[in-house]
Design a protein around this motif. Structure first.
Motif, short mmCIF file in Angstrom:
data_model
loop_
_atom_site.label_atom_id
_atom_site.label_comp_id
_atom_site.label_asym_id
_atom_site.label_seq_id
_atom_site.Cartn_x
_atom_site.Cartn_y
_atom_site.Cartn_z
N HIS A 18 -2.08 -6.56 -7.78
CA HIS A 18 -2.45 -7.45 -8.76
C HIS A 18 -2.08 -7.24 -10.17
O HIS A 18 -2.94 -6.79 -11.18
CB HIS A 18 -3.93 -7.85 -8.83
CG HIS A 18 -4.22 -8.48 -7.60
ND1 HIS A 18 -3.72 -9.66 -7.11
CD2 HIS A 18 -5.17 -8.21 -6.78
CE1 HIS A 18 -4.34 -9.91 -5.86
NE2 HIS A 18 -5.24 -9.16 -5.61
N LEU A 19 -0.60 -7.00 -10.57
CA LEU A 19 -0.20 -6.43 -11.43
C LEU A 19 0.17 -7.67 -12.33
O LEU A 19 1.08 -8.53 -11.87
CB LEU A 19 0.88 -5.41 -11.55
CG LEU A 19 1.59 -4.88 -12.59
CD1 LEU A 19 0.57 -4.18 -13.47
CD2 LEU A 19 2.92 -4.08 -12.52
N ASP A 20 -0.26 -7.91 -13.43
CA ASP A 20 -0.01 -8.91 -14.35
C ASP A 20 0.68 -8.20 -15.84
O ASP A 20 0.12 -7.17 -16.37
CB ASP A 20 -1.21 -9.88 -14.86
CG ASP A 20 -0.72 -11.00 -13.97
OD1 ASP A 20 0.22 -11.88 -13.91
OD2 ASP A 20 -1.87 -11.45 -13.35
N GLY A 21 1.64 -8.76 -16.31
CA GLY A 21 1.95 -8.32 -17.65
C GLY A 21 3.71 -8.44 -17.96
O GLY A 21 4.52 -8.93 -16.97
N ALA A 22 4.02 -8.02 -18.98
CA ALA A 22 5.44 -8.11 -19.36
C ALA A 22 5.84 -6.91 -19.89
O ALA A 22 5.30 -6.42 -20.77
CB ALA A 22 5.70 -9.19 -20.20
N LEU A 79 1.63 -9.45 -9.30
CA LEU A 79 2.45 -8.88 -8.45
C LEU A 79 1.85 -8.02 -7.23
O LEU A 79 0.90 -7.04 -8.15
CB LEU A 79 3.39 -8.22 -9.21
CG LEU A 79 4.56 -7.27 -8.35
CD1 LEU A 79 5.36 -8.39 -7.66
CD2 LEU A 79 5.22 -6.56 -9.30
N THR A 80 1.85 -8.30 -6.30
CA THR A 80 1.33 -7.04 -5.31
C THR A 80 2.54 -6.62 -4.46
O THR A 80 3.29 -7.50 -3.90
CB THR A 80 -0.14 -7.83 -4.26
OG1 THR A 80 -0.72 -7.97 -5.31
CG2 THR A 80 -0.25 -6.62 -3.30
N LEU A 81 2.81 -5.16 -4.48
CA LEU A 81 3.83 -4.61 -3.62
C LEU A 81 2.97 -3.65 -2.67
O LEU A 81 2.11 -3.05 -3.13
CB LEU A 81 4.72 -3.92 -4.63
CG LEU A 81 5.69 -4.73 -5.49
CD1 LEU A 81 6.01 -3.69 -6.74
CD2 LEU A 81 6.72 -5.31 -4.98
N GLY A 82 3.89 -3.51 -1.58
CA GLY A 82 3.15 -2.47 -0.80
C GLY A 82 3.98 -2.28 0.85
O GLY A 82 5.09 -2.82 0.68
N TYR A 83 3.22 -1.65 1.73
CA TYR A 83 3.91 -1.39 3.05
C TYR A 83 2.93 -1.94 4.15
O TYR A 83 1.74 -1.62 4.00
CB TYR A 83 4.08 -0.03 3.05
CG TYR A 83 4.89 0.50 1.78
CD1 TYR A 83 6.29 0.62 1.71
CD2 TYR A 83 4.51 1.13 0.83
CE1 TYR A 83 7.10 1.01 0.64
CE2 TYR A 83 5.00 1.31 -0.35
CZ TYR A 83 6.29 1.64 -0.29
OH TYR A 83 6.97 2.14 -1.40
N ASP A 84 3.52 -2.69 5.06
CA ASP A 84 2.81 -2.90 6.30
C ASP A 84 1.39 -3.70 5.77
O ASP A 84 0.46 -3.43 6.17
CB ASP A 84 2.27 -1.89 7.01
CG ASP A 84 3.55 -0.97 7.63
OD1 ASP A 84 4.49 -1.76 7.83
OD2 ASP A 84 3.56 0.08 8.11
N LYS A 112 10.62 -6.49 -1.11
CA LYS A 112 10.10 -7.86 -1.72
C LYS A 112 8.55 -7.80 -2.03
O LYS A 112 7.85 -7.10 -1.18
CB LYS A 112 10.36 -8.85 -0.52
CG LYS A 112 11.74 -8.83 -0.14
CD LYS A 112 12.10 -10.56 -0.02
CE LYS A 112 13.57 -10.64 0.03
NZ LYS A 112 14.53 -9.66 -0.65
N PRO A 113 8.08 -8.49 -2.83
CA PRO A 113 6.60 -8.42 -3.03
C PRO A 113 5.90 -9.05 -2.00
O PRO A 113 6.32 -9.76 -1.30
CB PRO A 113 6.67 -9.28 -4.52
CG PRO A 113 8.09 -9.45 -4.99
CD PRO A 113 8.93 -9.28 -3.92
N LEU A 114 4.71 -8.58 -1.71
CA LEU A 114 3.84 -8.95 -0.66
C LEU A 114 3.28 -10.28 -1.24
O LEU A 114 2.74 -11.19 -0.42
CB LEU A 114 2.45 -8.09 -0.25
CG LEU A 114 3.27 -6.73 0.25
CD1 LEU A 114 1.75 -5.69 0.56
CD2 LEU A 114 3.88 -6.92 1.53
N ALA A 115 3.02 -10.51 -2.63
CA ALA A 115 2.39 -11.52 -3.04
C ALA A 115 2.94 -11.29 -4.59
O ALA A 115 3.08 -10.48 -5.21
CB ALA A 115 0.79 -11.73 -3.12
#
Lengths: 246, 289
Positions: free
Chosen positions: A22-26, A10-15, A55-58
């Motif tokens: 790159h967060l992985d896990g549960a 998971l990649t979250l961010g702005y612009d 929304k996630p960037l990736a």
């Protein structure tokens, strides 16, 4: 099925700049996790992603059957207009929204529930007080009462104990432990490491990238904390597109 | 004597009765809308929207003369275009909603006055700007009453999301998607009530029966229900007293109604129990606990 939330690369961010990278896990169902890290580490951003506000960037977030609007969320800075003429009781009763919607009536039993929530946060007698007259701690108690009524399986608290005195903090922590004992999944962004050690079995240490995640004692090591502190806060305006495989 | 002053004008003249019914209907629909505009810090938006209605009504007038439904329909369409257009532009560019609304309503006002002047006389223009509360026929009254009924109903339907969007928009977004539709319905109510008020008070003063009672109510009630009750009450009183004053002193009625509301406002600022000036000035001992 024991996972409530799953982050996949998971990649979250702005612009396009990542704030969580790159967060992985549960997150296990019924777990109580502290999310820690310096300012700008991406704690609030992660929470906004979890509740679907950004929304996630990736990558993606799997919520395992819980819709984003069924997650109870306490933002770090609530956008509450404190000059609005509304009382504590009505504000707390809004926590019943999921069951009542636009038109559902508030009956005798609901009124008892609201009173119960007010009692649980120690605000009995405050029913008719306009919200503009509350102190910071009372405000936080009121928001916790509303969270109680939301009766959510997943609860996300963004720095719930900032600028809160010890007594209020202890009272509200009791609620957090109660949620934990009721098998609800709780995530809380925290800065007070003593509180984390005493109350949170698991921790996620973020510094844009995940630094460590697991049992609190294993996460809160001096090496990990040092690593987290070295994170550079500023976005690099010249940054190239990230090439880590998605 | 009392009868002559307070009741006779309405008992004797049908146009006065009609004017009274019309202003009471306006007083039921518009002030609650005004309360929400004020609480959302959009008090001047009503003013801007009122101007935005003008070109639509003027085009209706151009096409069909002084036809009620052409003018009301045109006003409604123009108002909605401006409301949605301003919202859209503010969302897609860097201009804030109030700035784009200002641009829209100024263009609308100039356009509307131009159209009316080209096509009609100065009397028509005065009718547009200040309305004619003493010349309301049956269809006009029906329109105003219908608008008041619809807006009270819709307000009841969108009450929760509307209140919640004012107090805690973040929470509303997190539990429901009703915020956006409720906001649009609310803007439509603003436009509708201005179109209703336009018939009686004209484009410049229609917003008066919406906003002045709302501001007055802030000085008399602490919660929103009480504020809406006070706003409706003070609007009705303004309508009644304004008509009487205009009758006895031979003044124009529309401005008379708004001036009475203005007088109530002045009294409220000074003596209103919630934050009125004299209560602030009087030294009161604080309580024990």
């Amino acid at each position: 099925m024991t996972e409530q939330l799953k982050f996949r690369n998971l990649t979250l961010g702005y612009d396009r700049h990542p704030a969580v990278h790159h967060l992985d896990g549960a997150v296990r169902k019924g777990s109580l996790t502290a999310v820690i890290g310096p300012n700008g580490a991406g704690k609030s951003t992660l929470f906004k992603g979890v509740v679907g506000a950004i929304k996630p960037l990736a990558g993606r977030i799997e919520r395992n059957g819980v819709r984003p609007q069924d997650i109870a969320y306490l933002p770090q800075v609530a956008e509450i207009d404190r000059s609005f003429p509304i009382g504590v009781y009505d504000m707390v009763a809004m926590g019943l929204w999921r069951g009542k919607g636009l038109f559902g009536g508030i009956g005798r039993r609901d009124r008892d529930t609201v009173e119960g929530a007010l009692a649980a946060v120690g605000l009995t007698g405050f029913e008719q007080r306009p919200i503009g007259t509350l102190s910071g701690g009372q405000m936080q108690r009121m928001l916790f009462a509303r969270l109680l009524l939301q009766d959510a399986r997943v609860i996300v608290l963004d720095e719930p104990f900032n600028a809160i005195d010890t007594k209020t903090c202890a009272d509200l922590l009791l609620l957090v432990r109660r949620w934990h004992s009721e098998q609800r999944t709780v995530l809380a962004a925290m800065h007070d490491m003593e509180l984390v050690k005493a109350n949170f079995p698991e921790s996620l240490l973020l510094a844009r990238e995940p630094v460590a995640w697991g049992a609190t004692a294993d996460v809160l090591t001096p090496e990990n904390m040092l690593k987290a502190r070295r994170m550079c806060e500023a976005f690099d305006e010249q940054a190239q597109a990230c090439v880590v495989a998605a | 004597m009392l009868y002559d002053t307070f009741i006779a004008p309405f008992a004797e003249f049908e146009f006065m009765r009609r004017a009274l019914v019309g202003t009471f209907a306006l007083a039921l629909g518009a002030p609650p809308i005004g309360v929400f505009l004020m609480l959302r810090r959009m008090s001047l938006i009503g003013d801007a929207m009122a101007h935005a209605i003008l070109p639509g009504a003027a085009i209706g007038f151009m096409v069909a003369g002084l036809s009620l439904f052409a003018m009301a329909g045109g006003g409604l369409i123009a108002g909605l275009i401006v409301a949605l257009g301003a919202g859209l532009i503010s969302r897609s560019t860097r201009i804030k909603e109030d700035a784009s609304l200002a641009a829209f309503f100024l263009i609308s006002l100039a356009l509307g006055v131009t159209i009316v002047s080209v096509k009609g006389s100065n009397v028509d223009l005065l009718h547009f700007l200040f309305g004619s509360v003493l010349a309301m026929d049956d269809p006009t009254l029906m329109l105003i009453a219908g608008i008041a009924s619809v807006s009270l109903l819709v307000l009841a339907l969108i009450w929760r999301p509307l209140v919640l969007e004012c107090v805690d928009p973040g929470f509303l977004r997190s539990v429901s998607r009703a915020g956006g539709p409720a906001h649009i319905a609310f803007l439509a109510l603003v436009v509708m009530n201005l179109v209703g008020g336009f018939q009686a008070l004209g484009t410049l003063l229609a917003v008066g029966i919406m906003m002045l009672p709302a501001v007055i109510s802030r000085f008399w009630a602490r919660d929103i229900t009480g504020m809406i009750g006070m706003a409706i009450g003070s609007a009705a009183v303004s309508g009644y007293a304004g008509l009487l004053v205009s009758y006895h002193l031979n003044l124009p009625s529309g401005p008379g109604i708004i001036l009475v509301a203005g007088a109530l406002y002045a009294v409220s600022v000074v003596a209103g129990p919630v934050g009125g000036l004299i209560w602030l000035a009087l030294p009161q001992r604080h309580l024990e606990a």
